[in-house]
Enzyme design. Sequence first.
Site, PDB file in Angstrom:
ATOM      1  NE  ARG A  78      18.256 -39.673  10.905  1.00 21.94           N
ATOM      2  CZ  ARG A  78      17.977 -39.289  12.152  1.00 21.94           C
ATOM      3  NH1 ARG A  78      17.773 -40.189  13.094  1.00 21.94           N
ATOM      4  NH2 ARG A  78      17.873 -38.014  12.457  1.00 21.94           N
ATOM      5  CE  LYS A 180      14.439 -35.857  10.993  1.00 24.76           C
ATOM      6  NZ  LYS A 180      13.249 -36.029  11.826  1.00 24.76           N
ATOM      7  CD  GLU A 216       9.611 -43.537  15.433  1.00 23.10           C
ATOM      8  OE1 GLU A 216      10.052 -42.912  16.422  1.00 23.10           O
ATOM      9  OE2 GLU A 216      10.260 -43.698  14.402  1.00 23.10           O
TER      10      GLU A 216
HETATM   11  C1  LIG Z   1       9.837 -40.181  13.798  1.00 19.73           C
HETATM   12  C2  LIG Z   1      11.041 -39.839  14.575  1.00 19.73           C
HETATM   13  N1  LIG Z   1      11.519 -40.711  15.469  1.00 19.73           N
HETATM   14  C3  LIG Z   1      12.614 -40.434  16.193  1.00 19.73           C
HETATM   15  C4  LIG Z   1      13.300 -39.242  16.056  1.00 19.73           C
HETATM   16  C5  LIG Z   1      14.517 -38.978  16.856  1.00 19.73           C
HETATM   17  O1  LIG Z   1      15.666 -39.078  16.068  1.00 19.73           O
HETATM   18  P1  LIG Z   1      16.972 -38.261  16.408  1.00 19.73           P
HETATM   19  O2  LIG Z   1      17.340 -38.647  17.799  1.00 19.73           O
HETATM   20  O3  LIG Z   1      17.978 -38.734  15.432  1.00 19.73           O
HETATM   21  O4  LIG Z   1      16.636 -36.842  16.297  1.00 19.73           O
HETATM   22  C6  LIG Z   1      12.815 -38.300  15.161  1.00 19.73           C
HETATM   23  C7  LIG Z   1      13.484 -36.992  15.019  1.00 19.73           C
HETATM   24  O5  LIG Z   1      14.294 -36.827  14.181  1.00 19.73           O
HETATM   25  C8  LIG Z   1      11.688 -38.603  14.382  1.00 19.73           C
HETATM   26  O6  LIG Z   1      11.220 -37.714  13.492  1.00 19.73           O
END
Ligand SMILES: Cc1ncc(COP(=O)(O)O)c(C=O)c1O
Length: 336
Positions: A78, A180, A216
């Site tokens: 990612r 991200k 989200e």
């Molecule tokens: C906007 C957003 N959605 C979802 C997640 C959850 O992703 P992950 O489970 O890969 O940490 C995150 C955190 O990283 C995030 O910043």
Amino acid sequence: MMKERPQGFKYVKTSINYVSYYKDGAWDEGSLNEYDMLNISIMSTALHYGQQCFEGLKAYRRKDGKIQLFRIEDNAKRFQMSCEQLAMPIVAKERFIDAIIKIVKANIDFVPDYGFGDTLYIRPFMIGVGHNLGLRPASEYLFGIVVSPVGSYFSGLAKPVDMIVSDYDRAAPRGTGHVKVGGNYAASLKAQLEAKKKGFADCIFLDPKTHSKIEEVGVANFFGITKDKKYITPKSPSILNSITNRSLKWLAMHVLNLQVLEQDIFIDELSDFEEAGACGTAAVITPIASITNGSHKHVFPHHEKMGPYTRQLYDLLTGIQFGDIKDPNDWVMIID
Ligand SMILES: Cc1ncc(COP(=O)(O)O)c(C=O)c1O
């Protein structure tokens, strides 16, 4: 001797961080440093144009004292996607993993004790640096990794929290919501602040095109569990593909025998859900008690304590992450 427990999600300076520079088309060796400040050009693209991205993962202390990482390859992939989206050079998967292992080992004394849900949060990031003025990708970059011991992201672990729908959008349909990058988070700060001021744990972002579907929950993905045993999570190109959610989908399907669906979740059609939650590396699984949308407040049936399926998912996920439950899928890497 027992260590002092971390207080929530606050930065604690540890012994060592990692920094590597990209110049003339190549990365340098990378170095481990004690000093936790950076000296970069005042004209860095990261400062002016938001050319930066990051990742978030954790190191977990097992009962036997060993330390392990969870699905680090997925974070590496990612991170590459985020770099590519912002026209930045990528970091090879092996290098990303190797640097994280080094940095965790160098800060081994900061990995919290087993038994409280505390972890060492790991934050890899990349920023465009160098002297730039016009809008174009930087020619120099910095890849860094910093760690900090953390407790729970939302106060009151496992207690359902109240959420409010934001009036603002987080990411555009063909924008950068799926990666991200800092800009997404800067865009969500005002909404988060307003939600907290009103007494909510965080805010829910709807799809920016129709403002009718859940996208989200702050920095986490949304999931709901219906009366007829379905694990449902939103499908949208502007949502971050959560590694936690991916793991929960697998556990829901293969261990709990739930039907797993990725589909539109309309904000005014929540009555089928018995349980709802936010999931992510920081949030782990945080149950949602209610969602307020304008003058309407929807309260989920399991609003006082974590619902039974959410509890099982929480126990399975954290059991695997802390090494108490056998890892079914090569998700875990023991590093020390
Ligand atoms: C906007 C957003 N959605 C979802 C997640 C959850 O992703 P992950 O489970 O890969 O940490 C995150 C955190 O990283 C995030 O910043």
